[in-house]
Structures are given as C-alpha cells and as structure tokens.
Write a protein that holds these residues in place. Sequence first.
Motif, PDB file in Angstrom:
ATOM      1  N   ASN A 163     -12.752  -5.401  -3.397  1.00  0.00           N
ATOM      2  CA  ASN A 163     -12.800  -4.463  -4.514  1.00  0.00           C
ATOM      3  C   ASN A 163     -14.226  -4.455  -5.059  1.00  0.00           C
ATOM      4  O   ASN A 163     -14.667  -5.430  -5.658  1.00  0.00           O
ATOM      5  CB  ASN A 163     -11.812  -4.875  -5.609  1.00  0.00           C
ATOM      6  CG  ASN A 163     -11.744  -3.862  -6.733  1.00  0.00           C
ATOM      7  OD1 ASN A 163     -12.697  -3.128  -6.994  1.00  0.00           O
ATOM      8  ND2 ASN A 163     -10.613  -3.819  -7.402  1.00  0.00           N
ATOM      9  N   LYS A 194      -6.973 -12.246   4.888  1.00  0.00           N
ATOM     10  CA  LYS A 194      -6.698 -11.390   6.038  1.00  0.00           C
ATOM     11  C   LYS A 194      -5.218 -11.052   6.146  1.00  0.00           C
ATOM     12  O   LYS A 194      -4.857  -9.919   6.444  1.00  0.00           O
ATOM     13  CB  LYS A 194      -7.192 -12.041   7.329  1.00  0.00           C
ATOM     14  CG  LYS A 194      -7.046 -11.127   8.540  1.00  0.00           C
ATOM     15  CD  LYS A 194      -7.710 -11.688   9.767  1.00  0.00           C
ATOM     16  CE  LYS A 194      -7.587 -10.694  10.918  1.00  0.00           C
ATOM     17  NZ  LYS A 194      -8.288 -11.129  12.108  1.00  0.00           N
ATOM     18  N   ASN A 211      -3.231 -10.368   4.006  1.00  0.00           N
ATOM     19  CA  ASN A 211      -2.862  -9.359   3.013  1.00  0.00           C
ATOM     20  C   ASN A 211      -3.562  -8.007   3.201  1.00  0.00           C
ATOM     21  O   ASN A 211      -3.269  -7.066   2.472  1.00  0.00           O
ATOM     22  CB  ASN A 211      -3.147  -9.879   1.612  1.00  0.00           C
ATOM     23  CG  ASN A 211      -2.320 -11.099   1.289  1.00  0.00           C
ATOM     24  OD1 ASN A 211      -1.164 -11.199   1.681  1.00  0.00           O
ATOM     25  ND2 ASN A 211      -2.916 -12.047   0.585  1.00  0.00           N
ATOM     26  N   TYR A 212      -4.531  -7.915   4.139  1.00  0.00           N
ATOM     27  CA  TYR A 212      -5.221  -6.627   4.294  1.00  0.00           C
ATOM     28  C   TYR A 212      -5.195  -6.059   5.710  1.00  0.00           C
ATOM     29  O   TYR A 212      -5.786  -5.020   5.961  1.00  0.00           O
ATOM     30  CB  TYR A 212      -6.661  -6.691   3.772  1.00  0.00           C
ATOM     31  CG  TYR A 212      -7.611  -7.639   4.460  1.00  0.00           C
ATOM     32  CD1 TYR A 212      -8.113  -7.373   5.732  1.00  0.00           C
ATOM     33  CD2 TYR A 212      -8.051  -8.792   3.816  1.00  0.00           C
ATOM     34  CE1 TYR A 212      -9.006  -8.223   6.343  1.00  0.00           C
ATOM     35  CE2 TYR A 212      -8.951  -9.649   4.422  1.00  0.00           C
ATOM     36  CZ  TYR A 212      -9.422  -9.361   5.680  1.00  0.00           C
ATOM     37  OH  TYR A 212     -10.308 -10.200   6.287  1.00  0.00           O
ATOM     38  N   GLY A 248      -9.755 -10.245  -0.609  1.00  0.00           N
ATOM     39  CA  GLY A 248      -8.415 -10.620  -0.202  1.00  0.00           C
ATOM     40  C   GLY A 248      -8.403 -11.501   1.029  1.00  0.00           C
ATOM     41  O   GLY A 248      -9.407 -11.682   1.707  1.00  0.00           O
ATOM     42  N   ILE A 279       0.866  -1.185   0.000  1.00  0.00           N
ATOM     43  CA  ILE A 279       0.000   0.000   0.000  1.00  0.00           C
ATOM     44  C   ILE A 279       0.902   1.233   0.000  1.00  0.00           C
ATOM     45  O   ILE A 279       1.696   1.432   0.915  1.00  0.00           O
ATOM     46  CB  ILE A 279      -0.936   0.027   1.221  1.00  0.00           C
ATOM     47  CG1 ILE A 279      -1.754  -1.262   1.324  1.00  0.00           C
ATOM     48  CG2 ILE A 279      -1.829   1.255   1.201  1.00  0.00           C
ATOM     49  CD1 ILE A 279      -2.645  -1.559   0.151  1.00  0.00           C
ATOM     50  N   TRP A 326      -5.941   0.384   0.311  1.00  0.00           N
ATOM     51  CA  TRP A 326      -6.006  -0.533   1.451  1.00  0.00           C
ATOM     52  C   TRP A 326      -7.361  -1.246   1.467  1.00  0.00           C
ATOM     53  O   TRP A 326      -7.440  -2.460   1.602  1.00  0.00           O
ATOM     54  CB  TRP A 326      -5.775   0.238   2.735  1.00  0.00           C
ATOM     55  CG  TRP A 326      -5.652  -0.587   3.986  1.00  0.00           C
ATOM     56  CD1 TRP A 326      -6.017  -1.896   4.173  1.00  0.00           C
ATOM     57  CD2 TRP A 326      -5.141  -0.149   5.235  1.00  0.00           C
ATOM     58  NE1 TRP A 326      -5.759  -2.288   5.456  1.00  0.00           N
ATOM     59  CE2 TRP A 326      -5.217  -1.230   6.136  1.00  0.00           C
ATOM     60  CE3 TRP A 326      -4.630   1.059   5.688  1.00  0.00           C
ATOM     61  CZ2 TRP A 326      -4.801  -1.143   7.451  1.00  0.00           C
ATOM     62  CZ3 TRP A 326      -4.211   1.140   7.003  1.00  0.00           C
ATOM     63  CH2 TRP A 326      -4.292   0.057   7.871  1.00  0.00           C
ATOM     64  N   TYR A 327      -8.435  -0.474   1.335  1.00  0.00           N
ATOM     65  CA  TYR A 327      -9.781  -1.049   1.331  1.00  0.00           C
ATOM     66  C   TYR A 327      -9.928  -2.114   0.248  1.00  0.00           C
ATOM     67  O   TYR A 327     -10.477  -3.185   0.476  1.00  0.00           O
ATOM     68  CB  TYR A 327     -10.799   0.077   1.129  1.00  0.00           C
ATOM     69  CG  TYR A 327     -12.231  -0.388   1.084  1.00  0.00           C
ATOM     70  CD1 TYR A 327     -12.952  -0.582   2.254  1.00  0.00           C
ATOM     71  CD2 TYR A 327     -12.867  -0.618  -0.133  1.00  0.00           C
ATOM     72  CE1 TYR A 327     -14.270  -1.000   2.220  1.00  0.00           C
ATOM     73  CE2 TYR A 327     -14.183  -1.042  -0.178  1.00  0.00           C
ATOM     74  CZ  TYR A 327     -14.886  -1.232   1.001  1.00  0.00           C
ATOM     75  OH  TYR A 327     -16.184  -1.654   0.964  1.00  0.00           O
ATOM     76  N   ARG A 328      -9.406  -1.809  -0.926  1.00  0.00           N
ATOM     77  CA  ARG A 328      -9.542  -2.749  -2.047  1.00  0.00           C
ATOM     78  C   ARG A 328      -8.669  -3.992  -1.892  1.00  0.00           C
ATOM     79  O   ARG A 328      -8.861  -4.962  -2.610  1.00  0.00           O
ATOM     80  CB  ARG A 328      -9.255  -2.039  -3.366  1.00  0.00           C
ATOM     81  CG  ARG A 328     -10.394  -1.107  -3.724  1.00  0.00           C
ATOM     82  CD  ARG A 328     -10.198  -0.444  -5.039  1.00  0.00           C
ATOM     83  NE  ARG A 328     -11.397   0.317  -5.380  1.00  0.00           N
ATOM     84  CZ  ARG A 328     -11.635   0.829  -6.560  1.00  0.00           C
ATOM     85  NH1 ARG A 328     -10.753   0.686  -7.529  1.00  0.00           N
ATOM     86  NH2 ARG A 328     -12.740   1.505  -6.780  1.00  0.00           N
ATOM     87  N   SER A 329      -7.728  -3.961  -0.972  1.00  0.00           N
ATOM     88  CA  SER A 329      -6.964  -5.187  -0.709  1.00  0.00           C
ATOM     89  C   SER A 329      -7.820  -6.211   0.044  1.00  0.00           C
ATOM     90  O   SER A 329      -7.529  -7.399   0.024  1.00  0.00           O
ATOM     91  CB  SER A 329      -5.685  -4.882   0.080  1.00  0.00           C
ATOM     92  OG  SER A 329      -5.976  -4.504   1.411  1.00  0.00           O
ATOM     93  N   GLN A 330      -8.904  -5.744   0.678  1.00  0.00           N
ATOM     94  CA  GLN A 330      -9.820  -6.675   1.338  1.00  0.00           C
ATOM     95  C   GLN A 330     -11.078  -6.923   0.511  1.00  0.00           C
ATOM     96  O   GLN A 330     -11.612  -8.028   0.519  1.00  0.00           O
ATOM     97  CB  GLN A 330     -10.161  -6.182   2.741  1.00  0.00           C
ATOM     98  CG  GLN A 330     -10.852  -4.844   2.796  1.00  0.00           C
ATOM     99  CD  GLN A 330     -10.834  -4.220   4.181  1.00  0.00           C
ATOM    100  OE1 GLN A 330      -9.842  -4.273   4.876  1.00  0.00           O
ATOM    101  NE2 GLN A 330     -11.935  -3.625   4.563  1.00  0.00           N
ATOM    102  N   PHE A 382      -8.170  -3.677  10.141  1.00  0.00           N
ATOM    103  CA  PHE A 382      -8.688  -3.599   8.782  1.00  0.00           C
ATOM    104  C   PHE A 382      -9.863  -2.636   8.742  1.00  0.00           C
ATOM    105  O   PHE A 382     -10.529  -2.398   9.741  1.00  0.00           O
ATOM    106  CB  PHE A 382      -9.074  -4.979   8.229  1.00  0.00           C
ATOM    107  CG  PHE A 382     -10.158  -5.677   8.994  1.00  0.00           C
ATOM    108  CD1 PHE A 382     -11.481  -5.575   8.595  1.00  0.00           C
ATOM    109  CD2 PHE A 382      -9.858  -6.447  10.108  1.00  0.00           C
ATOM    110  CE1 PHE A 382     -12.480  -6.223   9.306  1.00  0.00           C
ATOM    111  CE2 PHE A 382     -10.844  -7.091  10.816  1.00  0.00           C
ATOM    112  CZ  PHE A 382     -12.161  -6.983  10.415  1.00  0.00           C
TER     113      PHE A 382
END
Length: 185
Positions: free
Chosen positions: A113, A122, A124-125, A120, A36, A107-111, A150
């Motif tokens: 999109n 956990k 990874n986010y 994603g 990120i 960051w939000y889109r890593s969990q 998160f």
Amino acid sequence: MALPHYSEDQTSKKGRNFEPVQANLFEVTILPPAGIAGAELLLQHINSIGGLAALHREVAAVEQKYKFATRSYAGMPDGTAVDITINFSLNLNDANQAYVYKTIRQWYRSQYNPETGEMGLKKNYVGTIVIVQFNREGDIFRKITLDDCFITSGIGFTDSLDYSSADPQALEMTWRCDVWSEELN
C-alpha cells in the motif's frame, strides 16, 4: 477432380477439414486472493493477454570442447517464472466507479500500500489466472493454469490525459506467476 496439392493435404482430406487455431477464441478467469471484491467483472473487460511464449522458454546450448571437436548440450532456462500482461478496458458503473481499476488496486494494495507503506505476506496476495482456448463451437483444446500470481507492474490509472483523444481508457497490468500447468486435448 481435385488438384493434388489439395486432395493430398492431410488437413483437408474428405471428412477431416481441420480448423485453424484462432487467437481471438480465448477466455481468461482471474481468481484474486481471498477478500478482493469484484473479480467476476474482470473477465468481461479483458482485451488481450500476452507473455504466453515464456511458458516454454528458450533453452540455450552449452558447449564443451575436446581437441578440435565441439559437443553441444541443452543448457538451463534463464528462469522458470512467467510474466503475463493483460490489457483491460475500463468503464464506470452506475455509482460512477471505475470498478475494474478498484478491484486491481485492492489486489495491489494487499501486497503493498503506497499510502501507508504496509506490505502483505505472499500467502495473502497471490492469486490464480486460468486461460482457456477453444474452437468456434466452444470446445476447449488448451487450458493454462497460472498459480501464485501477483502484480508486478504499477497500477497507474492513466499516464496522461489528452483533449485531442476520444479513445476509451485501458489499463495494462503485469503479473508474475511462479507455477503453471498446461493441459492440451
């Protein structure tokens, strides 16, 4: 001669002169997950942080009855996670980018999109949020480290636009943190 209500006060005795805890002397460092970009700029745009009272949440009493007597015991807290809300100011850089929003959106889109439906893992986010409180000379007296954080709020850039308002845009975000530690001097 000093009045007794002052001269006998333990916080004001000669040589002590204790300082009050100032709610505006704090710093927040946000460490997002790997990959990120732009995290170093988040610190400079934090206006406020809330939700810290949940670190030591209320523990309700549990009662037992025996004949006409009531015995009380400490119950269990209603949860152990902490929800932290941070309010950010938003600016545009020289490239006309809302860089704080872009960092948080990444960051939000890593969990999750919302454009692709991709989700994603956990590992990874989640990130870390570190809060320090200090005195007027900059000496830290309290450090709170929130791990496995998160984003749980939506990341709407703006809810509405208004010609009659000249207020700068702000962004309020909420993180769920599973693990925390508190260090006090």
